[in-house]
Scaffold this active site. Sequence first.
Site, PDB file in Angstrom:
ATOM      1  N   THR A  64       4.042   2.834   5.775  1.00 31.12           N
ATOM      2  CA  THR A  64       2.651   2.424   5.973  1.00 31.12           C
ATOM      3  C   THR A  64       1.995   3.366   6.955  1.00 31.12           C
ATOM      4  OG1 THR A  64       1.207   0.721   6.949  1.00 31.12           O
ATOM      5  CG2 THR A  64       3.486   0.731   7.680  1.00 31.12           C
TER       6      THR A  64
ATOM      7  N   ARG B 189     -26.195  15.256  16.550  1.00 25.77           N
ATOM      8  CA  ARG B 189     -26.063  13.870  16.120  1.00 25.77           C
ATOM      9  C   ARG B 189     -24.874  13.173  16.775  1.00 25.77           C
ATOM     10  NH1 ARG B 189     -27.136  15.098   9.702  1.00 25.77           N
ATOM     11  NH2 ARG B 189     -29.409  14.879   9.750  1.00 25.77           N
TER      12      ARG B 189
ATOM     13  N   ALA C  96     -12.498  13.204  20.556  1.00 28.53           N
ATOM     14  CA  ALA C  96     -13.604  12.256  20.435  1.00 28.53           C
ATOM     15  C   ALA C  96     -14.131  11.848  21.803  1.00 28.53           C
ATOM     16  CB  ALA C  96     -13.143  11.014  19.667  1.00 28.53           C
ATOM     17  N   GLU C  97     -15.424  11.558  21.853  1.00 23.88           N
ATOM     18  CA  GLU C  97     -16.040  11.155  23.127  1.00 23.88           C
ATOM     19  C   GLU C  97     -15.700   9.713  23.494  1.00 23.88           C
ATOM     20  OE1 GLU C  97     -17.278  14.888  22.592  1.00 23.88           O
ATOM     21  OE2 GLU C  97     -17.594  13.355  21.039  1.00 23.88           O
TER      22      GLU C  97
ATOM     23  N   ARG D 238       0.702  -5.423  -6.145  1.00 21.10           N
ATOM     24  CA  ARG D 238       0.821  -6.736  -5.515  1.00 21.10           C
ATOM     25  C   ARG D 238       1.425  -7.690  -6.542  1.00 21.10           C
ATOM     26  NH1 ARG D 238      -0.103  -5.242  -0.248  1.00 21.10           N
ATOM     27  NH2 ARG D 238      -1.933  -3.878  -0.166  1.00 21.10           N
TER      28      ARG D 238
ATOM     29  N   ASP E 263       4.969  -4.826   6.078  1.00 18.01           N
ATOM     30  CA  ASP E 263       5.445  -6.156   6.455  1.00 18.01           C
ATOM     31  C   ASP E 263       5.420  -7.160   5.311  1.00 18.01           C
ATOM     32  OD1 ASP E 263       2.714  -6.331   6.366  1.00 18.01           O
ATOM     33  OD2 ASP E 263       2.453  -7.039   8.425  1.00 18.01           O
TER      34      ASP E 263
ATOM     35  N   ASP F  78       2.357  -0.036  12.145  1.00 13.55           N
ATOM     36  CA  ASP F  78       2.300  -1.367  12.759  1.00 13.55           C
ATOM     37  C   ASP F  78       3.561  -2.191  12.515  1.00 13.55           C
ATOM     38  OD1 ASP F  78       1.928  -1.687  10.053  1.00 13.55           O
ATOM     39  OD2 ASP F  78       0.255  -3.091  10.216  1.00 13.55           O
TER      40      ASP F  78
ATOM     41  N   ARG G 128      -5.961  -1.393  10.190  1.00 14.91           N
ATOM     42  CA  ARG G 128      -5.939  -2.848  10.118  1.00 14.91           C
ATOM     43  C   ARG G 128      -6.190  -3.446  11.500  1.00 14.91           C
ATOM     44  NH1 ARG G 128      -1.136  -5.570   6.692  1.00 14.91           N
ATOM     45  NH2 ARG G 128       0.028  -4.902   8.535  1.00 14.91           N
TER      46      ARG G 128
ATOM     47  N   ASP H  48      -0.347   2.682   8.919  1.00 12.45           N
ATOM     48  CA  ASP H  48      -0.867   1.966  10.091  1.00 12.45           C
ATOM     49  C   ASP H  48       0.060   2.020  11.305  1.00 12.45           C
ATOM     50  OD1 ASP H  48      -3.019   1.244   8.516  1.00 12.45           O
ATOM     51  OD2 ASP H  48      -2.164  -0.686   7.947  1.00 12.45           O
TER      52      ASP H  48
ATOM     53  N   HIS I 151      -9.844   5.453   1.998  1.00 15.86           N
ATOM     54  CA  HIS I 151      -8.508   5.639   1.435  1.00 15.86           C
ATOM     55  C   HIS I 151      -8.051   7.090   1.371  1.00 15.86           C
ATOM     56  CE1 HIS I 151      -9.131   1.447   0.331  1.00 15.86           C
ATOM     57  NE2 HIS I 151      -7.834   1.372   0.149  1.00 15.86           N
ATOM     58  N   MET I 152      -8.916   8.031   1.683  1.00 14.28           N
ATOM     59  CA  MET I 152      -8.435   9.410   1.739  1.00 14.28           C
ATOM     60  C   MET I 152      -7.336   9.550   2.796  1.00 14.28           C
ATOM     61  SD  MET I 152     -11.253  11.676   3.814  1.00 14.28           S
ATOM     62  CE  MET I 152     -12.646  11.242   2.792  1.00 14.28           C
TER      63      MET I 152
ATOM     64  N   GLY J 264       0.822  -1.198   0.000  1.00 18.44           N
ATOM     65  CA  GLY J 264       0.000   0.000   0.000  1.00 18.44           C
ATOM     66  C   GLY J 264       0.860   1.253   0.000  1.00 18.44           C
TER      67      GLY J 264
END
Length: 328
Positions: A130, A167, A191-192, A76, A107, A134, A176, A132, A258-259, A15
């Site tokens: 990446t 709202r 964030a709550e 890929r 990875d 990770d 992931r 993520d 993906h943004m 990615g």
Amino acid sequence: MSSEIKKIAVLTSGGDSPGMNAAIRSVVRTCAYMKVDCVAVYRGYQGMIEGDFKPMDARSVNNIINKGGTILKSARCDDFRTPEGRKTAYDQLLKAGIDAFVIIGGDGSFTGAMIFNKEYDFPVIGIPGTIDNDIFGTTFTLGFDTALNTVVECIDKIRDTASSHNRLFFVEVMGRDVGHIALNAGVGAGAEEILIPEENLGLDRLLESLKRSKESGKSSSIVIVAEGDKSGKNVFELKEYVEEHLPIYDVRVSVLGHMQRGGAPSCFDRVLASRMGVRAVEALLEGKTNLMVGIQDNKLTLTPINKAIKGHTKIDKELIRVSEIMTT
């Protein structure tokens, strides 16, 4: 300098992530500085198998440090998973006179590089790219900081609508099986609640938290959900669950998708990519191989690729504690 390394290839795989182009630029210009030839491999391992190579010099990477994605493209490659595919790639590298390569990816990309190194003793250094975050052996991966800024900006805009219409918004973010984006962006955007794979909040506790928020006078709420959350329900099922048990809420869902992987890299990612690219080339010229460049305590490190792949990143417990206090 290793006398054996005369030509280094650079490729991106898996990615895309913001900062990859800055890393490509750094590798190419470091090679030029060290008077080593550099070759770009297009379309990742697929391009390596097909011999899709292009010589690069310092001017080849003008004006790319600010661009998202990867100018070398990414793909890929199932063929590289086979011994036959890797043999073809090896033959192509030898034919082009390439002595080593730098792989920028995650990875999966590192696994391919590790196997290739083991089979052919071919020098390789990895740069973690990446969003993520990770990959073990580095506090930050390329693209993580940019993705965080993108997510926070989106949540800020969603909150405007949430407040205007009283709202509750469930906002799903990438990551992931790890919650680094969700936790950091959740704290940064106020964030709550934050739902991450590492901490199973539980549906009953979520409902209690939302009830308390309503009773405390909050007219709107934002709940960040990591795509790998272990609540047992996806973000749309969570919406239905809350609507069923707390009909006082008007619930909406926003999946950022993906943004989060696009856009110009942040200054942090540009600087990190530049540092990692220099270190990757230096490591190869020092005779090192099968290592990943990382950053820990603001110092560049080298971690064996197998450890980077098999190790597990840990969620920041202190940040979890901070998030619990902030959602009071």
